[in-house]
Design an enzyme around this catalytic site. Structure first.
Site, PDB file in Angstrom:
ATOM      1  N   GLN A 150       0.759  -1.272   0.126  1.00 53.40           N
ATOM      2  CA  GLN A 150      -0.037  -0.135   0.006  1.00 53.40           C
ATOM      3  C   GLN A 150       0.817   1.071   0.105  1.00 53.40           C
ATOM      4  O   GLN A 150       0.383   2.279  -0.494  1.00 53.40           O
ATOM      5  CB  GLN A 150      -1.110   0.064   1.220  1.00 53.40           C
ATOM      6  CG  GLN A 150      -2.104  -0.937   1.116  1.00 53.40           C
ATOM      7  CD  GLN A 150      -3.056  -0.831   2.305  1.00 53.40           C
ATOM      8  OE1 GLN A 150      -3.307   0.325   2.775  1.00 53.40           O
ATOM      9  NE2 GLN A 150      -3.957  -1.805   2.415  1.00 53.40           N
TER      10      GLN A 150
ATOM     11  N   PRO B 169      -4.800  -6.955   4.875  1.00 51.90           N
ATOM     12  CA  PRO B 169      -5.545  -7.669   3.757  1.00 51.90           C
ATOM     13  C   PRO B 169      -4.692  -8.878   3.569  1.00 51.90           C
ATOM     14  O   PRO B 169      -3.531  -9.035   3.349  1.00 51.90           O
ATOM     15  CB  PRO B 169      -5.528  -6.565   2.529  1.00 51.90           C
ATOM     16  CG  PRO B 169      -5.013  -5.198   3.006  1.00 51.90           C
ATOM     17  CD  PRO B 169      -4.384  -5.468   4.408  1.00 51.90           C
TER      18      PRO B 169
ATOM     19  N   ASP C 136     -11.044   2.664   1.821  1.00 56.36           N
ATOM     20  CA  ASP C 136      -9.728   3.442   2.291  1.00 56.36           C
ATOM     21  C   ASP C 136      -8.679   3.559   1.274  1.00 56.36           C
ATOM     22  O   ASP C 136      -7.828   4.476   1.236  1.00 56.36           O
ATOM     23  CB  ASP C 136      -9.603   3.406   3.552  1.00 56.36           C
ATOM     24  CG  ASP C 136      -8.852   2.064   3.931  1.00 56.36           C
ATOM     25  OD1 ASP C 136      -7.578   1.908   3.997  1.00 56.36           O
ATOM     26  OD2 ASP C 136      -9.565   1.003   3.801  1.00 56.36           O
ATOM     27  N   GLN C 137      -8.508   2.299   0.623  1.00 56.91           N
ATOM     28  CA  GLN C 137      -7.257   1.934  -0.130  1.00 56.91           C
ATOM     29  C   GLN C 137      -7.432   2.906  -1.503  1.00 56.91           C
ATOM     30  O   GLN C 137      -6.534   3.229  -2.139  1.00 56.91           O
ATOM     31  CB  GLN C 137      -7.119   0.474  -0.664  1.00 56.91           C
ATOM     32  CG  GLN C 137      -6.975  -0.454   0.800  1.00 56.91           C
ATOM     33  CD  GLN C 137      -6.511  -1.832   0.392  1.00 56.91           C
ATOM     34  OE1 GLN C 137      -5.648  -2.031  -0.646  1.00 56.91           O
ATOM     35  NE2 GLN C 137      -7.439  -2.681   0.858  1.00 56.91           N
TER      36      GLN C 137
ATOM     37  N   HIS D  49     -10.964   4.381   8.877  1.00 56.75           N
ATOM     38  CA  HIS D  49      -9.667   4.262   8.006  1.00 56.75           C
ATOM     39  C   HIS D  49     -10.030   5.368   6.780  1.00 56.75           C
ATOM     40  O   HIS D  49      -8.924   5.962   6.345  1.00 56.75           O
ATOM     41  CB  HIS D  49      -9.880   2.754   7.529  1.00 56.75           C
ATOM     42  CG  HIS D  49      -8.744   2.263   8.310  1.00 56.75           C
ATOM     43  ND1 HIS D  49      -9.221   1.205   9.339  1.00 56.75           N
ATOM     44  CD2 HIS D  49      -7.413   1.697   8.325  1.00 56.75           C
ATOM     45  CE1 HIS D  49      -8.325   0.545  10.040  1.00 56.75           C
ATOM     46  NE2 HIS D  49      -7.334   0.870   9.346  1.00 56.75           N
TER      47      HIS D  49
END
Length: 316
Positions: free
Chosen positions: A56, A83, A248-249, A271
Site C-alpha cells: 500500500q 488484507p 480507504d485504499q 480508516h
C-alpha cells in the site's frame, strides 16, 4: 527555499498505520517533508509492524518512477489486521487498474502467523498520470466464488467445514447463484500452519466485494466460515460499489488522479476518514462525502467525491 516540514500526529482518528502509509507515499511522490509523531499510538502494540501492508505504501511511489519497478515483499501473506494477499490480487488489483495502474503480483510463498516467511514479487509499470474513476452503478451480483484453505499440519476437513458453512449462510440471502468455493490443502507453497477463507462477489458492472476470515486456535471452522460469509453479505447489502476494506485504499489514488472521481459506498469507515484527512493535509485534493439519494440507496449508502490534483510523472 525548502518547503516547511509537515508535522503529522500518528494518534489522530484511526490512530493506526493508515496515517503512516498514506503520509509516506504522498511524501515520496510530491517531495514534501513530513514528521510523524506517535505512530500507531491507538494500537495495543504501538510502533511499526505489519509487512503485508507494505504494498500500500510502495505501489503508489513506484507508479511515478522513471521505469518499471520490481518489489520483493516478505512476511505474512494471510494475517489478521491486514488484507489477505488473495484480496490484494482478486479485489484491489482489478479495481485500481481502473485508474490506469498496471502491476503483476507473483505469490511465491504464503506465510502465516506467527512464522511469516511469505514472499510476494510485484512488478509495477510507471504511469504518466492517473485517470479518475466513476464507480456509482452497482448493478446485480452475478458471480460468487472463493477459496477455503488449510496449510501445514492442519487437517483438510477444516477447509471443507469453512466452505460448507459459508455457502449455507450466503444461500439464505442469495438463492439463485452458484457459489463456487474451492477447498485446498497447501503444502509446497506455504510456510507454517494456518487456515482461512476468502469469498468474493462480482457485480454485473464490474464491482468486486469480499468477505474473509482466518482460523485461530480454539475457534471452530464453522465460525470462521460464518464470519467470512456475513462480512461479504454486509458489504453487498448497502448497494455500494466497493466494500469497507477497499474504500480507504482508493483514497490515495483518487487524490492523485487528474479529474473528479466518484465512488458509491456503504458507511464511511474511520480508516477512510483518516486517509481523506491525510490526503487533504498533504495535497490540494478536495473530498466531499454525501448521502446517496437515489431509489436504490439505503440509509447507509454514500458517495465519496474527490477533485484530484493530477500529479504527473516528471520522467515521461
Amino acid at each position: 527555499m525548502a518547503a516547511a516540514m509537515v508535522e503529522m500526529d500518528g494518534s489522530i482518528m484511526e490512530g493506526g498505520g493508515q496515517i503512516l502509509r498514506v503520509s509516506a507515499a504522498l511524501s515520496c511522490i510530491n517531495g514534501a517533508s513530513i514528521r510523524i509523531n506517535k505512530i500507531r499510538a491507538g494500537r495495543g502494540t504501538p510502533g511499526l509492524r505489519s509487512v503485508g501492508l507494505l504494498l500500500q505504501v510502495s505501489l503508489p511511489c513506484a507508479l511515478y518512477a522513471d521505469g518499471p519497478s520490481e518489489l520483493c515483499l516478505k512476511g505474512g501473506t494471510n494475517a489478521d489486521m491486514a488484507p489477505q494477499i488473495d484480496y490484494t490480487i482478486k479485489v484491489f488489483k482489478p479495481i485500481v487498474e481502473k485508474f490506469g495502474v498496471h502491476f503483476n503480483c507473483d505469490l511465491r510463498m504464503r506465510g502465516y502467523y506467527p512464522k511469516g516467511g511469505g514472499e510476494v514479487v510485484a512488478k509495477v509499470s510507471p504511469v504518466s498520470e492517473l485517470s479518475p474513476v466513476n464507480m456509482t452503478e452497482r448493478g446485480t451480483i452475478s458471480k460468487i466464488y472463493g477459496r477455503s484453505f488449510v496449510a501445514g499440519v492442519l487437517p483438510y476437513k477444516l477447509a471443507k467445514d469453512m466452505a460448507t458453512t459459508a455457502t449455507r449462510v450466503i444461500r439464505r440471502e442469495i438463492k439463485d447463484l452458484y457459489i463456487n468455493i474451492q477447498t485446498l490443502q497447501e503444502k509446497d507453497m506455504a510456510c507454517g500452519s494456518g487456515n482461512g477463507i476468502i469469498i468474493i462477489a462480482e457485480s454485473s458492472t464490474g464491482c468486486i466485494f469480499a468477505g474473509s476470515a482466518l482460523g485461530k486456535k480454539g475457534v471452530y471452522p464453522d465460525k470462521v466460515g460464518f464470519e467470512a460469509a456475513e462480512m461479504l453479505l454486509r458489504n453487498i447489502r448497502h448497494n455500494g460499489c466497493v466494500d469497507e476494506f477497499l474504500q480507504d485504499q482508493l483514497i490515495l489514488f483518487m487524490a492523485l488522479a487528474n479529474g473528479i472521481s466518484r465512488i458509491r459506498t456503504g458507511p464511511v469507515t474511520l480508516h477512510t476518514k483518516t486517509a481523506i484527512h491525510v490526503a487533504e493535509q498533504l495535497t490540494q485534493a478536495k473530498f466531499t462525502v454525501t448521502k446517496a439519494d437515489d431509489e436504490n440507496a439505503s440509509n447507509d449508502t454514500y458517495i465519496i467525491e474527490c477533485q484530484g490534483v493530477g500529479v504527473t510523472n516528471p520522467h515521461f
